[in-house]
Enzyme design. Structure first.
Site, PDB file in Angstrom:
ATOM      1  N   HIS A   1       7.751  -3.374   5.420  1.00  0.00           N
ATOM      2  CA  HIS A   1       6.522  -2.727   5.910  1.00  0.00           C
ATOM      3  C   HIS A   1       6.163  -3.225   7.313  1.00  0.00           C
ATOM      4  CE1 HIS A   1       2.271  -1.215   5.507  1.00  0.00           C
ATOM      5  NE2 HIS A   1       2.042  -2.267   6.300  1.00  0.00           N
ATOM      6  N   GLU A   2       6.208  -4.539   7.512  1.00  0.00           N
ATOM      7  CA  GLU A   2       5.851  -5.093   8.818  1.00  0.00           C
ATOM      8  C   GLU A   2       6.867  -4.717   9.885  1.00  0.00           C
ATOM      9  OE1 GLU A   2       2.995  -6.160   9.256  1.00  0.00           O
ATOM     10  OE2 GLU A   2       2.466  -6.321   7.149  1.00  0.00           O
TER      11      GLU A   2
ATOM     12  N   HIS B   1       6.166  -1.279  11.269  1.00  0.00           N
ATOM     13  CA  HIS B   1       5.132  -1.221  12.306  1.00  0.00           C
ATOM     14  C   HIS B   1       5.728  -1.488  13.688  1.00  0.00           C
ATOM     15  CE1 HIS B   1       1.647  -0.543   9.884  1.00  0.00           C
ATOM     16  NE2 HIS B   1       1.703  -1.695   9.235  1.00  0.00           N
TER      17      HIS B   1
ATOM     18  N   GLU C   1      -0.540   2.893   8.132  1.00  0.00           N
ATOM     19  CA  GLU C   1      -0.237   2.093   6.958  1.00  0.00           C
ATOM     20  C   GLU C   1       0.541   2.906   5.928  1.00  0.00           C
ATOM     21  OE1 GLU C   1      -0.626  -1.088   6.699  1.00  0.00           O
ATOM     22  OE2 GLU C   1      -1.696  -1.263   8.596  1.00  0.00           O
TER      23      GLU C   1
END
Length: 278
Positions: free
Chosen positions: A136-137, A140, A204
């Site tokens: 997930h990070e 980004h 997100e």
């Protein structure tokens, strides 16, 4: 990965933010006679400085330190290296911190990214759940939305400061006018942040979808979010405001929350079709 929806939103919000920025520069030039060159150099320079400072403050505020690539952290490094290769980005710098809550965040940009993971997070997650958070990070960083968020927050701060001083300089020099300027500046900053929030929640969902695509399932990240939410509530702590917008879990859900409801994220991950976010 190509996310036209996110790219379009970032382009629209970026244009609006530039409009706020241009309006402040025009007022400074027209109303106060400040040379245009100084206005442009000073304001663009301030955004750049704020980006650098914001990145460093996120690290300093958590007391993060470089994560060793051996021992208990070796597996984390291997996972991040594998995911980075799959996403076509350089492996970011990995750091670990005691944040008081289970959380993680990414800062920086492609080629100079940083991922910070809290010790509390690694203590409560199974490795496949931790991989969901790491992916997930990384998403980004790949999607460049961290850079957009950081610059957006900087412009909001500049607009707030500028409005504060404009109110003070155009009115009487008094305590009452000082507080009026402060209130006006805070409201102006909140107004700009509304547009930043317009992409914050959506990004997100996109990062969740990307993580699921990389690890092959949305379930590990869904389980991780559930554990993170419970861990944050039981600790009674919240992350510093300077990093809350960057974290995988933003804390208490508010009107201007940077994150969508955790229950909604979990629901989407559990029935995820990656294509629906593209």
């Amino acid at each position: 990965m190509n996310h036209r929806g996110l790219q379009l939103r970032m382009a629209i919000v970026g244009t609006i933010l530039f409009g706020f920025y241009l309006a402040i520069a025009t007022v400074a030039y027209a109303a106060f006679g400040i040379p245009l060159a100084i206005v442009l150099i000073g304001s663009f320079g301030l955004v750049g400085i704020q980006y650098v400072i914001g990145k460093k403050m996120a690290i300093w505020s958590t007391g993060a330190e470089d994560m060793p690539d051996e021992g208990e952290y070796a597996r984390v490094h291997r996972s991040v290296e594998q995911f980075s290769d799959e996403m076509g980005i350089e492996k970011p710098r990995l750091m670990v911190a005691r944040m008081g809550v289970p959380n993680a965040f990414a800062t920086g940009r492609r080629g100079a990214g940083i991922v910070v993971v809290s010790e509390e997070l690694m203590a409560i997650l199974d490795h496949d759940e931790l991989e969901g958070v790491l992916a997930h990070e990384l998403a980004h960083i790949e999607n460049r939305d961290v850079l957009t968020m950081t610059i957006g927050q900087s412009i909001a701060m500049i607009v707030g400061i500028a409005v504060h001083w404009i109110v003070m300089m155009t009115g009487e020099r008094s305590i009452a006018n000082y507080f009026l300027g402060w209130i006006a500046g805070m409201l102006a900053q909140m107004l700009v942040m509304v547009f930043v929030m317009a992409i914050s929640r959506y990004r997100e969902y996109v990062a969740d979808a990307d993580a699921a695509a990389v690890i092959g399932s949305g379930d590990p990240l869904a389980r991780a979010l559930e554990k993170i939410s419970r861990g944050a509530q039981s600790s009674g702590n919240e992350v510093d405001d300077s990093v809350a917008a960057l974290c995988i879990f933003g804390g208490a859900e508010r009107l201007l929350s940077t994150h969508p409801p955790t229950e909604e994220r979990i629901s989407r991950l559990q029935s995820l079709e990656v294509a629906q976010y593209r």
